[in-house]
Design an enzyme around this catalytic site. Structure first.
Site, PDB file in Angstrom:
ATOM      1  N   ALA A 191      50.859  50.139  42.254  1.00  0.00           N
ATOM      2  CA  ALA A 191      50.525  51.481  41.399  1.00  0.00           C
ATOM      3  C   ALA A 191      50.953  51.351  39.891  1.00  0.00           C
ATOM      4  CB  ALA A 191      51.736  52.597  42.190  1.00  0.00           C
ATOM      5  N   CYS A 192      50.144  51.896  39.185  1.00  0.00           N
ATOM      6  CA  CYS A 192      49.942  51.802  37.660  1.00  0.00           C
ATOM      7  C   CYS A 192      49.946  53.077  37.023  1.00  0.00           C
ATOM      8  CB  CYS A 192      48.949  50.791  37.216  1.00  0.00           C
ATOM      9  SG  CYS A 192      47.281  51.484  37.671  1.00  0.00           S
ATOM     10  N   PRO A 193      50.240  53.551  35.892  1.00  0.00           N
ATOM     11  CA  PRO A 193      50.401  54.839  35.581  1.00  0.00           C
ATOM     12  C   PRO A 193      48.987  55.643  35.588  1.00  0.00           C
ATOM     13  CG  PRO A 193      51.290  53.471  34.036  1.00  0.00           C
ATOM     14  CD  PRO A 193      50.651  52.515  34.919  1.00  0.00           C
ATOM     15  N   THR A 199      46.009  49.093  39.842  1.00  0.00           N
ATOM     16  CA  THR A 199      46.456  49.207  41.001  1.00  0.00           C
ATOM     17  C   THR A 199      45.771  48.603  42.149  1.00  0.00           C
ATOM     18  OG1 THR A 199      47.237  51.413  40.668  1.00  0.00           O
ATOM     19  CG2 THR A 199      46.982  51.111  42.832  1.00  0.00           C
TER      20      THR A 199
END
Length: 670
Positions: A191-193, A199
């Site tokens: 998961a990334c922002p 991701t």
């Protein structure tokens, strides 16, 4: 649905400049010329804001600057094969293949699947080599279109039920002498922002590494294209789990007891084989780090954080979730004042109860609408302490902690313990809920734990303690603090304003900044909804907002006064910082502070401290918790407020430029 990429969005063997902002602007301009972006400058600012959080260069000469933007009309890709290459922050050198991934702010699911399918293709060497070998713009379009066809995108982003196991390496099922499988099973969450690129690239990199290591593997991508959660059977059969995430992992309690390897998402892209090896080694290591907690209750943040760091994370979670209640409630209160005047505090409840659109009060439509806005805001502000306590408890005990936290927060408000009671009550409710969640219960009772047993037990214990033991002393402390603030004058007022200002600039949206902001907002809630009352909380709120606006405004000013002291990327950030500062978004200064903290942070703290001191000594007031220049109507003593803002901005800008001049030559030609 429009194609993601067309030949007019491609630049082959092009010289687009010597820095990431140059390349990003050139590609954004192509999107604008094609009618895919309504504001090129706005799109560039959004991409550069994302660049300021973490470099988007990847190993292998690839860069993927990306963002969600309200200036994008349809999800699009701009592509450049650069000559010469440009440094995008990758560990192995500059990039020659650059994709600008531009997603609409409310991008539809189909476009998000296509964008993430491209991101996953970029980890395949054969795909990137084909991009380098292409002879024409149309050949690039064909290559990209092939990997982002809807059917392929659905298969690679979890768009179908079968995709739940699409990330699973399904190899041999041979057994060893004990009759159990000789292969290890690893689960991963990425998961990334923004949830657009990293991701999915991390997911595919880990999958390839697991296949090479001979391990069974499945991944859950918590990104923009949706997520297909692991099945209970997958979790039961897992030997270890990898969390490759730059944001919180959702529902991590499912993995309680499993060995865990944790990192940011980029490590999974750069070193997937190392992470898989670490996960396999952790399976046989009795001292390996494990996911703590239980699947029914919450869990503590798995890791090696000390007590102070863990406590800070709990408190910051509560503050972060509380702020929307503060912003919505406070701005509605301010709107009520704008429409109906400050006297509405005394009449709003009666007006709303006794009148309607068909039966207007004596003051007419404006009085009625002002009363409605004020009452909505007051009710919203009433959730300040309960939300703070509820989400602190959530950070500690996950979902079973929310109800006890909210209830104990309400108790804190009822007994007069205020903001301090919310902090203590949230911690108490969360710890009790976590403790109860670890009770060993029969299988038939496990389903009752998170919905009945934990909320009931934690509410009884924590709520009872707040009512019977903690409430009165906390209320006394709160009252004493309010009396002290109300009695400040002269030198003590100046000192208070300076301290608040320095706190707002110290970490620009971090824990210290949030502590000062929450202190001001909590006092504002009581002052705004009470008839009459002292002005001290309103002065503090004015100091908080004015000093919080200074850092981005000062750095924006500094980039204009002497642009040669800043890198091209910082000059681009400076353009966006004007609006961010005017809107009271202190985080607009973060890219500058991250690049040069020794010179920048003390300078902006000086300017913000001066601003806070001028506001408090001058007695400017503010009845809104957010908004910057857009809530000038809610400011009392507006000349003092604006004077403080200008003086602090100029001082901070001058201090930054002076500090950069000391033993530090200009970084770029003007």
């Amino acid at each position: 649905m429009e194609p993601l990429i067309t030949s007019e969005l491609v630049a082959l063997d092009a010289d687009l400049g010597s820095s990431p902002p140059d390349v990003i602007r050139a590609l954004a301009q192509r999107l604008g010329d094609a009618g895919r972006a309504t504001d090129v400058d706005g799109l560039v600012a959004d991409v550069m804001e994302r660049e300021g959080k973490a470099a988007t260069g990847l190993p292998g000469g690839i860069a993927i600057p990306h963002c969600r933007s309200g200036h994008v009309t349809t999800g699009s890709l701009g592509f450049a094969r650069l000559d010469p290459k440009v440094e995008f922050g990758a560990s192995d050198g500059p990039a020659d293949l650059v994709f600008l991934i531009a997603a609409a702010a409310d991008g539809d699911a189909d476009h998000m699947k296509l964008l993430t399918a491209l991101a996953r293709a970029l980890v395949r060497p054969e795909f990137t080599q084909a991009l380098r070998d292409a002879d024409s713009d149309q050949q690039i379009v064909d290559l990209v279109s092939e990997v982002v066809t809807p059917e392929r995108a659905a298969a690679t982003t979890g768009g179908s039920p079968e995709a739940a196991t699409a990330g699973t390496a399904t190899a041999a099922t041979s057994t060893d002498a004990t009759g159990t499988s000789g292969r290890r099973s690893i689960l991963a969450i990425t998961a990334c922002p923004t949830g657009i690129a990293h991701t999915y690239m991390a997911a595919d990199s880990l999958e390839r590494a697991a296949a090479e290591a001979g391990a069974d593997f499945a991944v859950e991508t918590q990104g923009s294209s949706g997520s297909t959660p692991f099945t209970d059977e997958q979790i039961r059969n897992a030997d270890a789990v990898i969390f490759a995430a730059d944001v919180g992992v959702r529902d991590r309690g499912r993995f309680a007891g499993l060995p865990v390897i944790q990192s940011g998402v980029k490590r999974a892209i750069n070193e997937p084989d190392v992470m898989v090896s670490e996960a396999l080694a952790a399976v046989d290591n009795p001292n390996a780090q494990r996911v703590e907690g239980s699947a029914d209750g919450g869990e503590e943040d798995a890791g090696t954080d000390g007590a102070a760091t863990t406590l800070r994370k709990w408190l910051m979670t509560g503050v972060s979730y509380m702020i929307p209640f503060v912003a919505a409630g406070g701005l509605l209160i301010a709107l009520g004042f704008l429409i109906a005047g400050y006297d509405i505090t005394e009449t709003a409840e009666v007006v709303v109860v006794e009148n309607s659109l068909l039966n207007l009060p004596d003051g007419g439509m404006l009085q009625y609408l002002g009363a409605v806005a004020f009452r909505l805001g007051a009710l919203g502000f009433g959730f300040l302490v309960p939300a703070l306590a509820g989400y602190i408890a959530y950070a500690i005990a996950d979902r079973p902690g929310i109800a006890p936290g909210f209830i104990v927060g309400s108790v804190a408000g009822a007994v007069g313990a205020g903001f301090l009671g919310g902090l203590i009550g949230g911690l108490l409710a969360g710890i009790v809920a976590l403790w109860i969640s670890r009770f060993k219960v029969p299988d038939w009772a496990r389903g009752l734990m998170p919905v009945v047993v934990i909320p009931l037990g934690a509410t009884l214990i924590a709520g009872g303690l707040m009512f019977m033991v903690l409430g009165e002393p906390l209320a006394a402390i709160t009252t004493g603090l309010e009396s002290w603030l109300g009695g400040l004058s002269g030198t003590s007022t100046l000192l208070l304003g300076a301290v608040i200002g320095a706190m707002m600039a110290f970490d620009m949206g971090g824990p210290v900044n949030k502590a000062a902001y929450t202190f001001g907002a909590a006092g504002l809630g009581a002052a705004s909804t009470a008839a009459g009352g002292d002005q001290a909380p309103l002065v503090i709120m004015a100091a908080v907002m004015a000093s919080g606006m200074v850092p981005p405004l000062a750095l924006a000013l500094a980039t204009v006064v002497r642009p040669a002291a800043f890198t091209p990327a910082e000059r681009e950030n400076g353009k966006a910082a004007w609006l961010l500062g005017a809107s009271f978004i202190t985080e607009g200064a973060i890219p500058f502070a991250a690049a040069d903290p020794i010179r920048v942070i003390p300078s902006i703290m000086l300017g913000s401290a001066i601003t806070g001191a001028i506001v408090t000594v001058g007695g400017a007031t503010l009845r809104a918790p957010h908004g910057g220049v857009f809530v000038l109507f809610a400011i009392g003593g507006i000349f003092t407020f604006l004077l403080a803002l200008v003086v602090g901005t100029v001082v901070a800008a001058a201090a930054v430029l002076f500090a950069k001049q000391l033993g530090h030559r200009d970084v770029a030609a003007v």
